[in-house]
Write an enzyme that holds these catalytic residues in place. Structure first.
Site, short mmCIF file in Angstrom:
data_model
loop_
_atom_site.label_atom_id
_atom_site.label_comp_id
_atom_site.label_asym_id
_atom_site.label_seq_id
_atom_site.Cartn_x
_atom_site.Cartn_y
_atom_site.Cartn_z
CG ASP A 1 -1.85 1.11 1.32
OD1 ASP A 1 -2.66 1.23 0.38
OD2 ASP A 1 -1.82 1.89 2.29
CD GLU B 1 -2.31 2.69 -3.46
OE1 GLU B 1 -3.23 3.49 -3.68
OE2 GLU B 1 -1.75 2.62 -2.35
#
Ligand code: CA
Ligand code: CA
Length: 487
Positions: free
Chosen positions: A233, A263
């Protein structure tokens, strides 16, 4: 991860409810997903978040609590208990599906106590500018994990393990507070001057104790859960040098490949390429530029130049590292990166990621099963067909016919390892129409039909492999061998 025609599914959406019992649903769906051609599943963050049973997992509180300890008002997480989580992974793997775990390193939320810390306030839109003198703030930075105690780890977080926070409990003011004597990392995204700080208590990756703790947590996690890799993330907010070291250390020590997708939310291809360089290609990235092309095309009412749909994308410049996707839990309506690809364009968008010979596609749960919260019906029938079409037919040499602003197409010539493979794909963001395309020798002299059922009449392919293929307006057709002509 280099099997032919890998297909990932992101197996959650933002608005799932605790009563959806995601881990149990995963267990129930595993063999079906495997049968249609899903080869990897990305599961949401599995540990206890600050909002307890309602936390998506991104509000990470205790990474050692996989739904096992009474913390934040519950034992289980939104998705279920630790036991159910481990069972879900076991069942997925038994069905030949790899499991990618979502790991959130950038921040921590839901501290147990505050601490008095000297901090300076930075301008939220230009964090290179301090807008206050150093002063004492009350920062929520002390994590004791009383419900877990020292099970699995005795590491307790305090302000020295963080870079800053966005809340001062003395003045009750939200801002960007950088702890005095620390600097934001320079090898992060440049948005807002410096985008090291995102939310919560920002983890300080310069602190060697933090780095060691995260590596030792990750080893515990991989060995406990038997996951195959990660979805990391918010990597644009984490120093690139830490990410590189973290992955190489873990891969060396565990002797596992640990396929990882980062990400990095940026639509700018140069920014993504720079990050790939800084992290020495140690992780794949979501193709955010492609997502925005799909989003823009879906909002252009036919005026998008479909010949340019792959312009500026990762799949075009770094196909081996590109994870192509249409939407995700952040682009859903009402979410932080809302940029929802419009409904009519979804079939075209999914054909563009699932039926090409480069890039690794990731299908979104919300598109598949629907988003009840937003009254979106899932496109299970359509997506099942496209995923199956990828598994059965999308092989062999690819020839593009990106020669018209509205109607584009491509063919796959098929391969002898997959006896009935080969296809012609044609789509239009404007009027209906047709295109002469060549599907190669393998399908020469056969009758093809539209696997999606949008056009009823079959297409005859001559002895040279030439055919004239049709698409309806704002639609896509996938031409393959008719079942009765299959060997
Ligand atoms: Ca950060
Ligand atoms: Ca167009």
């Amino acid at each position: 991860m280099k099997k032919l025609n890998e297909t990932i599914m992101q197996f959650f959406e933002w608005y799932l409810k605790p009563e959806d019992n995601l881990w149990n649903k995963t267990i129930n769906e595993a063999s079906y997903l495997s049968s249609i051609g899903i080869t990897s599943v990305w599961l949401p963050p599995a540990y206890k978040g600050a909002s307890g049973i309602n936390d998506t997992g991104y509000g990470v509180y205790d990474m050692y609590d996989l739904g096992e300890f009474d913390q934040k008002g519950c034992i289980r997480t939104k998705y279920g208990t630790k036991k159910e989580y481990l069972e879900a992974i076991k069942v997925l793997k038994a069905n030949n599906i790899s499991v990618l775990a979502d790991i959130v390193f950038n921040h921590r939320l839901g501290a147990d106590e505050f601490e008095n810390v000297i901090a300076v306030e930075d301008d939220p839109v230009n964090r290179n500018n301090s807008i206050s003198e150093p002063r004492t703030i009350k920062a929520w930075t002390k994590f004791n994990f009383d419900g877990r105690g020292s099970t699995y780890s005795n590491f307790k977080w305090n302000w020295t393990h963080f870079h800053g926070v966005d809340w001062d409990d003395i003045t009750q003011k939200k801002s960007v507070y950088k702890f005095y004597g620390k600097d934001w990392d320079s090898d992060v995204d440049r948005e807002n001057g410096n985008y090291d700080y995102l939310m919560g208590a920002d983890v300080d990756f310069n602190n060697v104790n933090v780095v060691n703790e995260l590596i030792s947590w990750a080893k515990w996690y991989v060995e406990t859960s038997h996951i195959d890799g990660f979805r990391m993330d918010a990597v644009k907010h984490i120093r690139a040098s830490f990410l590189k070291t973290f992955l190489s250390t873990l891969r060396d020590d565990l002797e596992q490949k640990l396929f990882t997708i980062g990400e990095y939310w940026s639509g700018d291809i140069e920014t993504l390429k720079n990050f790939i360089k800084e992290t020495k290609s140690s992780m794949s990235l979501f193709d955010v530029p492609l997502h925005y092309n799909l989003f823009n095309a879906s909002n252009s009412n036919g005026h998008y130049d479909m010949r340019r749909i792959f312009d500026g994308t990762l799949v075009k410049s770094k196909p081996e590292l590109a994870i192509t996707f249409v939407d995700n839990h952040d682009t859903e309506p009402g979410q932080s990166l809302e940029s929802w690809v419009q409904d009519w364009f979804k079939p075209l968008a999914y054909a563009l990621i699932l039926l090409r010979n480069i890039g690794t596609p990731c299908v979104f749960y919300g598109d598949y099963y629907g988003i009840p919260e937003k009254k979106f019906k899932g496109k299970k029938d359509l997506l099942e067909k496209l995923i199956l079409a990828r598994k059965r037919f999308a092989y062999g040499n690819e020839v593009d016919y990106f020669d018209d602003p509205n109607i584009i197409g491509w063919t796959r010539e098929g391969s002898f390892d997959h006896p009935n493979s080969g296809m012609a794909v044609i789509m239009s963001d404007g009027p209906d129409g047709c295109k002469a395309m060549n599907v190669g020798k393998k399908l020469a002299g056969s009758l093809l039909y539209d696997y999606l059922g949008n056009v009823n009449e079959p297409v005859y392919v001559d002895d040279e492999g030439n055919g004239i293929f049709y698409t309806r307006a704002r639609s896509v057709s996938v031409w393959v061998l008719r079942e009765d002509e299959m060997k």
